[in-house]
Design a protein around this motif. Structure first.
Motif, short mmCIF file in Angstrom:
data_model
loop_
_atom_site.label_atom_id
_atom_site.label_comp_id
_atom_site.label_asym_id
_atom_site.label_seq_id
_atom_site.Cartn_x
_atom_site.Cartn_y
_atom_site.Cartn_z
N GLN A 147 -3.96 2.46 4.09
CA GLN A 147 -3.22 3.72 3.94
C GLN A 147 -1.75 3.55 4.26
OE1 GLN A 147 -4.76 6.95 6.29
NE2 GLN A 147 -3.50 8.49 5.27
N VAL A 148 -1.42 2.87 5.36
CA VAL A 148 -0.01 2.75 5.73
C VAL A 148 0.75 1.86 4.75
CG1 VAL A 148 -0.45 3.22 8.16
CG2 VAL A 148 -0.35 0.84 7.37
N GLY A 149 0.04 0.91 4.11
CA GLY A 149 0.68 0.08 3.10
C GLY A 149 1.23 0.90 1.95
N GLY A 150 0.48 1.94 1.57
CA GLY A 150 0.95 2.83 0.53
C GLY A 150 1.95 3.85 1.03
N MET A 151 1.71 4.36 2.23
CA MET A 151 2.59 5.41 2.77
C MET A 151 4.01 4.93 2.97
SD MET A 151 -0.03 7.07 5.57
CE MET A 151 1.18 8.13 6.32
N THR A 163 -2.67 -4.44 3.83
CA THR A 163 -1.46 -3.62 3.95
C THR A 163 -0.44 -4.01 2.89
OG1 THR A 163 -1.80 -3.35 6.33
CG2 THR A 163 0.41 -2.92 5.49
N ILE A 164 -0.19 -5.31 2.76
CA ILE A 164 0.78 -5.79 1.77
C ILE A 164 0.30 -5.51 0.36
CG2 ILE A 164 1.94 -7.84 0.86
CD1 ILE A 164 2.98 -6.92 3.55
N ALA A 165 -0.98 -5.78 0.08
CA ALA A 165 -1.51 -5.56 -1.27
C ALA A 165 -1.41 -4.10 -1.67
CB ALA A 165 -2.96 -6.04 -1.34
N CYS A 166 -1.73 -3.20 -0.74
CA CYS A 166 -1.70 -1.77 -1.06
C CYS A 166 -0.27 -1.28 -1.27
CB CYS A 166 -2.41 -0.97 0.02
SG CYS A 166 -4.21 -1.19 0.01
N SER A 167 0.69 -1.87 -0.59
CA SER A 167 2.08 -1.49 -0.84
C SER A 167 2.51 -1.94 -2.23
CB SER A 167 3.01 -2.10 0.23
OG SER A 167 3.13 -3.50 0.07
N HIS A 168 2.00 -3.10 -2.67
CA HIS A 168 2.34 -3.61 -4.00
C HIS A 168 1.67 -2.84 -5.13
CE1 HIS A 168 4.93 -7.15 -3.55
NE2 HIS A 168 4.32 -7.38 -2.40
N LEU A 169 0.70 -2.01 -4.79
CA LEU A 169 0.13 -1.14 -5.82
C LEU A 169 1.17 -0.16 -6.35
CD1 LEU A 169 -3.32 -0.26 -4.20
CD2 LEU A 169 -3.01 -1.51 -6.36
N PHE A 170 2.19 0.12 -5.53
CA PHE A 170 3.16 1.16 -5.87
C PHE A 170 4.59 0.66 -5.99
CE2 PHE A 170 -0.40 2.99 -3.57
CZ PHE A 170 -0.80 3.99 -4.43
N ARG A 171 4.88 -0.53 -5.44
CA ARG A 171 6.25 -1.02 -5.49
C ARG A 171 6.24 -2.54 -5.46
NH1 ARG A 171 10.18 1.06 -0.85
NH2 ARG A 171 9.71 3.07 -1.82
N ASP A 172 7.13 -3.15 -6.23
CA ASP A 172 7.21 -4.61 -6.27
C ASP A 172 7.65 -5.19 -4.94
OD1 ASP A 172 6.37 -4.67 -8.90
OD2 ASP A 172 8.40 -4.70 -9.73
N GLN A 173 8.58 -4.52 -4.27
CA GLN A 173 9.07 -4.99 -2.98
C GLN A 173 8.44 -4.15 -1.88
OE1 GLN A 173 10.98 -7.69 -2.59
NE2 GLN A 173 10.91 -7.97 -4.82
N PRO A 174 7.69 -4.79 -0.97
CA PRO A 174 6.95 -4.01 0.02
C PRO A 174 7.79 -3.44 1.14
CG PRO A 174 6.64 -6.33 0.44
CD PRO A 174 7.46 -6.23 -0.84
N GLY A 175 9.03 -3.93 1.30
CA GLY A 175 9.90 -3.38 2.33
C GLY A 175 9.31 -3.47 3.72
N TYR A 176 9.26 -2.33 4.42
CA TYR A 176 8.82 -2.33 5.81
C TYR A 176 7.32 -2.57 5.96
CZ TYR A 176 9.47 -1.51 10.74
OH TYR A 176 9.54 -1.70 12.10
N ALA A 177 6.61 -2.66 4.83
CA ALA A 177 5.18 -2.94 4.90
C ALA A 177 4.90 -4.27 5.58
CB ALA A 177 4.56 -2.93 3.50
N VAL A 178 5.85 -5.20 5.49
CA VAL A 178 5.68 -6.50 6.16
C VAL A 178 5.57 -6.30 7.67
CG1 VAL A 178 6.83 -8.68 6.73
CG2 VAL A 178 6.75 -7.88 4.35
N GLN A 179 6.45 -5.49 8.24
CA GLN A 179 6.41 -5.23 9.67
C GLN A 179 5.14 -4.47 10.07
OE1 GLN A 179 9.21 -5.17 7.85
NE2 GLN A 179 10.30 -6.78 8.94
N LEU A 180 4.73 -3.54 9.23
CA LEU A 180 3.51 -2.80 9.54
C LEU A 180 2.28 -3.70 9.44
CD1 LEU A 180 4.07 0.69 7.89
CD2 LEU A 180 4.16 0.07 10.31
N ALA A 181 2.29 -4.62 8.48
CA ALA A 181 1.20 -5.58 8.37
C ALA A 181 1.13 -6.43 9.63
CB ALA A 181 1.39 -6.46 7.14
#
Length: 327
Positions: free
Chosen positions: A190-194, A62-80
């Motif tokens: 998917q949610v990491g990117g979304m 989840t975290i890695a996929c969020s970092h594909l698109f943004r340096d700061q993952p934001g709420y991806a941490v909570q979703l992870a």
């Protein structure tokens, strides 16, 4: 992270953890924080599992996929953290269903506290995961993770329905693997990117990357259950055999009429012993069946690589490519 790191044994996943160390520390804190309860037994059972180690692969994705698109993952941490709570809930339920005594080299919660507390704490962790999803205030994210949770439950029931069926088809096996394992891998990616607003046209590619990675991961895990090599990766070998689960190595062996009666003699018994397991290992290795099974991962790893290639190039995509090779 020390308990996690202790079970990570390959440079590819170590590298990914190192790249995301700060975020994964926050994921760990969020996961443990949301497992707290005023009810002492709830917290004991939850903490026992969550602190027992593991690669944290699903939240890592989840975290890695969020970092594909943004340096700061934001709420991806909570979703992870939500993804890890869902996974942990399924493990508590699995151990009850499978009557397991050990997980990650430690006594299972059901062995220590009984089946009922394990099931109820599993339900508690599911509820906590959904609280985190709702806080994201993203309807699509909620839909993706809710659907994955539903598929996991369906996969569990299907596996239970087909337990010990030596006539299990490859299609049924992949259906179980797809539901029990790959659906959460796919949703985690998917949610990491979304959550960081990746382009909509890449959502399916990210989902398919995770789904095919999850299939390859589970096939590999099923192979390692018959060893050799499983122990080196922190896996308790033989569990599938003792529980009567028909995984890919058994399925392929039973397609040969010469070997079907042998497996039938084992799986028709109410239980199997260590001598049976050693004989099963020898039979599989003598027929090079484990090597044959590894060939079945290749179409899925190739699909995972194909879908990952659509993502933005960079350090994170390279690290995920390496992770596919590790699988």
């Amino acid at each position: 992270m020390s308990a996690v790191s202790a079970l990570i044994s390959h440079s590819a996943i170590v590298h990914l953890h190192n790249l995301l160390a700060d975020d994964m520390q926050r994921v760990n804190q969020a996961t443990l924080g949301h497992a707290q309860s005023k009810v002492g037994l709830v917290e004991k059972v939850a903490q026992h599992l969550l602190c027992s180690g593991g690669k944290r692969l699903r939240p890592l994705l989840t975290i890695a996929c969020s970092h594909l698109f943004r340096d700061q993952p934001g709420y991806a941490v909570q979703l992870a953290a939500a993804v890890e709570l869902i996974h942990s809930a399924t493990l508590l339920h699995d151990d009850v269903i499978d009557e397991s005594d050990l997980r990650r080299g430690q006594a299972t919660a059901n062995r220590l506290w009984g089946n009922v507390p394990s099931i109820l704490v599993g339900d508690f962790l599911f509820s906590k995961a959904f609280q985190l999803m709702v806080e994201a205030e993203n309807q699509k994210v909620l839909e993706v993770l809710s659907k994955a949770s539903t598929r996991i439950a369906e996969g569990e029931v299907l596996q239970l329905e087909l337990l010990g069926d030596l006539n299990l088809s490859l299609e049924n096996y992949l259906e179980i693997v797809g539901a029990k394992t790959a659906s959460l891998f796919a949703a985690a990616c998917q949610v990491g990117g979304m959550i960081v607003d990746m382009p909509v046209w890449l959502e399916d590619d990210l989902y398919q990357f995770g789904y095919n990675l999850g299939i390859a991961f589970q096939i590999t895990d099923d192979i390692l259950d018959y060893g050799p090599g499983g122990e080196k990766l922190g896996k308790s070998v033989g569990n599938d055999f003792f529980e009567g689960k028909v995984t890919l190595p058994v399925l392929l062996m039973c397609q040969n009429p010469d070997f079907f009666p042998v497996w039938e003699s084992w799986f028709d018994q109410p239980s199997r012993n260590e001598d049976d397991f050693k004989a099963a290992q020898n039979l599989l290795q003598g027929q090079n069946m484990l090597e044959t099974c590894y060939e079945y991962t290749k179409p899925f790893t190739e699909k995972a690589l194909h879908h990952l290639s659509k993502m933005p190039a960079g350090v994170m995509r390279d690290a995920l490519n390496a992770l596919i090779s590790w699988i």
